[in-house]
Structure formats: C-alpha cells, structure tokens
Design an enzyme around this catalytic site. Sequence first.
Site, short mmCIF file in Angstrom:
data_model
loop_
_atom_site.label_atom_id
_atom_site.label_comp_id
_atom_site.label_asym_id
_atom_site.label_seq_id
_atom_site.Cartn_x
_atom_site.Cartn_y
_atom_site.Cartn_z
N GLY A 13 0.95 1.32 4.12
CA GLY A 13 1.20 2.73 3.83
C GLY A 13 2.67 3.07 3.99
O GLY A 13 3.49 2.27 4.45
N PHE A 14 2.99 4.28 3.63
CA PHE A 14 4.37 4.77 3.65
C PHE A 14 4.98 4.64 5.06
O PHE A 14 6.00 3.97 5.26
CB PHE A 14 4.36 6.22 3.17
N ILE A 15 4.35 5.24 6.04
CA ILE A 15 4.88 5.23 7.40
C ILE A 15 4.68 3.85 8.04
O ILE A 15 5.57 3.33 8.72
CB ILE A 15 4.24 6.34 8.24
N TYR A 155 -9.45 17.49 6.66
CA TYR A 155 -8.42 16.54 7.09
C TYR A 155 -7.91 16.89 8.48
O TYR A 155 -7.89 16.05 9.39
CB TYR A 155 -7.26 16.52 6.08
N LYS A 159 -8.47 15.00 12.30
CA LYS A 159 -7.35 14.59 13.15
C LYS A 159 -7.45 15.24 14.54
O LYS A 159 -7.14 14.60 15.56
CB LYS A 159 -6.02 14.96 12.48
#
Length: 339
Positions: A13-15, A155, A159
């Site tokens: 993924g991006f991070i 979402y 979290k």
Amino acid sequence: MASRKVLVTGSAGFIGYHLSKLLLAEGFRVHGYDGMTDYYDVTLKQRRHQMLLQDPGFSTTEGMLEDQALFDQVADDFAPDVIVHLAAQAGVRYSLENPRAYLDSNIIGTFNVMEAARRHKVDHLLMASTSSVYGANTDMPFTETEKADTQLTIYAATKKANESMAHSYAHLWDLPTTMFRFFTVYGPWGRPDMALFKFTKGIIDGTPIDIYNNGDMFRDFTYVEDLVRGIRLLIEAVPVRPDSPDDIEEGDSLSPAAPYRVVNVGNSDKVRLLDFVDAIEDAIGNKAQRNYMEMQMGDVPATWADATLLQRLTGYRPATDFRDGVNSFVAWYLDYYKA
C-alpha cells in the site's frame, strides 16, 4: 547483533511501501503481508513491492488478513519483534457502497493481527487508525484526549472499534500498543482514489475535477515521508502501563489501565482545499476545470491535528509545506505515467 524484525501489513500500500522503505534503509528486516486487492490499480501495488524486493532485507507474503491460518504461519515463521498493522479496507466514500468489506478486513483482519501479536509477545504493536474517528467533533485542533464517539461512516466506526479492541488486548495481555491517527496523507506513489491523485489526473487530462462542499473544506495534509518518519520513531516510544493515573502527564493519551496510547500524526496545519488545488495547478502549469459540488454524505468540513504528543514522545513533528509536497507528487506522477 541481529537486525530487528518488523512485520508490516499492507506493505504494498501507499503508506506501507514508504514505511517499509524507511525501515529497510535503517537496517531493519521487514516482512510484508499484503492482499493485493483490486480496490485500486494492482499494478501500482506490484511495482511498490518490486522495488522493496530489491533489498535483501525484505520478504513478502501475498494473502488476506482474514486468512488466519496463513497469517499465523507467516508470523510464526518470521517471529517479528514489532508488528505495524497498516492493512485495511481504506476509503471513506467506498464505505458507503460496500460496508461489509470494512467489517471483514478492518474487524476480522485486525483481530487476527492482534492474536498473532499476543502469541508472539511482540515488543510493540502499532496499528493505523484515522482522523475520521473524530467524526462530528468540532473543537480543533483535534487532541487525542478528547472523546471520539461520533463517527460518521462505517470506515471510521471500524477504526474506532479497532482502537477499543486494541485497548482490551493491551489490558488483558500486557501488550504494548500504539494507535496512530492519520490526517489526509499524500505524496508520491499515492492512492488513485485520493483527491490529490484525482485532481492531478483531471488537470493533466483536461477533464473536470469534483470539488465538494463548494471548496469550503479544510484538511491537515500530511506528507507521506513525514508520516512514516513519525511511525518509525513511535516504534521506540513503547507505552508502559502506569502504576497510577497520577503518573500520566497532562495531554498524554496513555491509558490508566493498559500499556496503550493513541497518537495523532498530522502536519498541524489547516489548509483550505482551494489553496491545495491552486498548488496543484501551479505545479502542473494548467488550470483546473472546477466542478463545485455539495458536501458528500459522511464527509466532514475540516480536520486539523494537534501533534504535540507526537513531538513530546519522539522529538519530531511533520513539517513539509503542502506546496512542496504537491510538487513532489506531481513530479512523480509525470514520470510514472509519462504524462
């Protein structure tokens, strides 16, 4: 001395890519676990992993977090010192269309990660949360010690559930756990569903870009390299269960009942969305065709982090100006897509 081992979920993924890259550069051994889901262009994820695999300290497994047997096998074989859990079904807007995906990945998957961390008695479990957990809160900048009980999307709710689940595990099993709340992360190798990517593509292609709430929005844009530097430093800031609530310093989110803490990782700078669009136009050298829209369901007009706790724990706080970060992203985009 053997290299410390970090298991990173969501490494393609991006991070996850940027964090893995940083950890490898600092001499850690990293094992990446990623489902390579098709939520966005899988080629982008594959390219990230290919670059990481150039480093002999990196290894990887492709699998879903919901596959507990596979994840347990990976954890058993690698025996990590630290787990950084970044994998999740991301995206606020997609959660309106496919909420079940968030339950499977973000609840079941996170439970499997916590179970592995418990069994292996890792030195530190670090897990990604989000600024979206602040939901309908209006007092800004957001601080970790304020209540966050008004999530506006599935979402965000999943979290916040992760935060509660992690606290219980930290309390029951004395598992040192840090939850970090991200604030609008952007930069090279970013996700195509994020505003910066969409705006850049639209301006280059000459197609209209959708600007919600007529542009009357503010975001705490956090450059990805700043973000992962914060995570890297938090690995060393292991929370310890306090002997007494009186031992907790004012402003510290450390739990009185567990080795558990929540930390904002943000730029501490509230930027107007239209100023962000201006910066993209300047970097590209073209004007956008702006399609002003009403606020989307589940969205919030502003986010803004107080990063005082991060600085107190690590001596560091993100500081990249959004114009510089936008320039870096646009340069990457033009090179990657040969636009």
